[in-house]
Design a protein around this motif. Structure first.
Motif, short mmCIF file in Angstrom:
data_model
loop_
_atom_site.label_atom_id
_atom_site.label_comp_id
_atom_site.label_asym_id
_atom_site.label_seq_id
_atom_site.Cartn_x
_atom_site.Cartn_y
_atom_site.Cartn_z
N PRO A 58 6.05 23.03 68.72
CA PRO A 58 6.16 24.32 68.03
C PRO A 58 5.01 25.27 68.34
O PRO A 58 5.14 26.49 68.24
CB PRO A 58 6.17 23.93 66.55
N THR A 59 3.87 24.74 68.72
CA THR A 59 2.71 25.60 69.03
C THR A 59 2.49 25.78 70.54
O THR A 59 1.43 26.23 70.97
CB THR A 59 1.44 25.01 68.40
N GLY A 60 3.46 25.39 71.32
CA GLY A 60 3.33 25.53 72.76
C GLY A 60 3.38 24.19 73.47
O GLY A 60 3.60 23.14 72.83
N MET A 61 3.15 24.18 74.79
CA MET A 61 3.20 22.95 75.56
C MET A 61 1.89 22.19 75.42
O MET A 61 0.80 22.77 75.48
CB MET A 61 3.50 23.23 77.03
#
Length: 307
Positions: A58-61
């Motif tokens: 959810p906060t990026g890779m």
């Protein structure tokens, strides 16, 4: 599962960029490729390393544990590879303590080495030179293994193997010298006078005949060789005190006249010009120190008449 033979090492560059950016789009911009191409590269990395490497959250890779463990060693490897492919550092002659080894005939030792030593001393006082005599057999092995840097001599005499580098320094021609007020040779000698006078021969190999004798033999003629010596060191003093005639390269004869009273005349037979050459192994073509030495020798050879 991959091994080194099947792994594309270019992928490591992409891995490093992906780990820095943690974003396929930004990584693509850094690599100057399209986003789809970068996605394909990431897919190949995952296949070859058998790990997802980057996972969407959810906060990026986020990098996987496997990816995190690879970041430091991959960057260290890329740094080493970067150093490996950099061009060699420039040769700092002024601070170098290199020792160069040259093989040369006494002819070239006499003409070139004083000027070469002086030129090197001015700009590279810690560089040492070791001059050896040229050998009967050509020193291919020594040039290849680096125990000998260059060979200097007459190209037609040395006859180096074709795979070696060979550069002409200058040309010279044969003349003859006699003492001043010689009883027979008082002007340009005729062939008859040349044959009538006893000769001195320089033969570093110890052979009792030279190039001139071969030409005379083809003409059905022969000269008397009264004295054979192995080098040029004593030659001008001997000729200046006897009635012998000595045939030798002009540039050397010209130097001798500065020390002893000698007269220079042309040799009364047709002889080819002599090419003085510098020979080295192509393994050392790009060695900056070796290039520096060759440039210094070449510069002196091109200015030989002005020394």
């Amino acid at each position: 599962m991959s091994n080194l033979r099947t792994f594309d090492l270019n992928l490591l560059v992409a891995f490093d960029v992906l780990m820095r950016e943690l974003n396929v789009t930004r990584a693509a911009e850094q690599m100057f490729v399209t986003q789809s191409a970068m996605s394909h590269i990431l897919h190949r990395l995952r296949q070859q390393l058998d790990d997802p490497l980057l996972v969407k959250t959810p906060t990026g890779m986020k990098p996987t544990e496997r990816a995190l463990a690879l970041i430091a060693p991959v960057r260290a490897l890329l740094s080493e590879m970067e150093q490996l492919i950099q061009p060699p550092l420039e040769f700092e002659a002024s601070t170098s303590q290199r020792r160069f080894v040259l093989a040369a005939t006494d002819y070239l030792e006499f003409l070139l080495v004083p000027a070469l030593t002086g030129a090197i001393d001015q700009i590279a006082p810690s560089i040492d030179l070791h001059v050896k005599r040229t050998e009967a057999s050509f020193p291919v092995t020594q040039l290849e293994n680096g125990s000998l840097d260059v060979v200097l001599g007459f190209g037609s005499v040395l006859n180096p193997p074709a795979h070696l580098r060979c550069q002409t320094l200058f040309d010279d021609e044969m003349v003859c010298v006699v003492r001043q007020n010689h009883p027979i040779i008082r002007a340009t000698p005729s062939l008859e006078d040349y044959i009538a006078v006893p000769h001195m021969l320089i033969s570093w190999k110890g052979t009792p005949a030279g190039i001139i004798d071969q030409h005379l033999q083809e003409m059905g003629l022969e000269r008397r060789i009264k004295l054979i010596v192995p080098n040029f060191l004593s030659a001008p003093l001997i000729v200046a005190q006897t009635d012998m005639i000595l045939s030798l390269p002009y540039k050397l004869a010209k130097r001798f006249t500065k020390f002893v009273p000698l007269e220079i005349f042309p040799v009364p037979i047709q002889l080819p010009a002599y090419d003085l050459v510098m020979i080295w192994h192509p393994l050392h073509d790009k060695d900056p120190a070796h290039q520096w030495l060759r440039d210094k020798i070449m510069a002196i050879g091109q200015n030989i008449d002005g020394l």
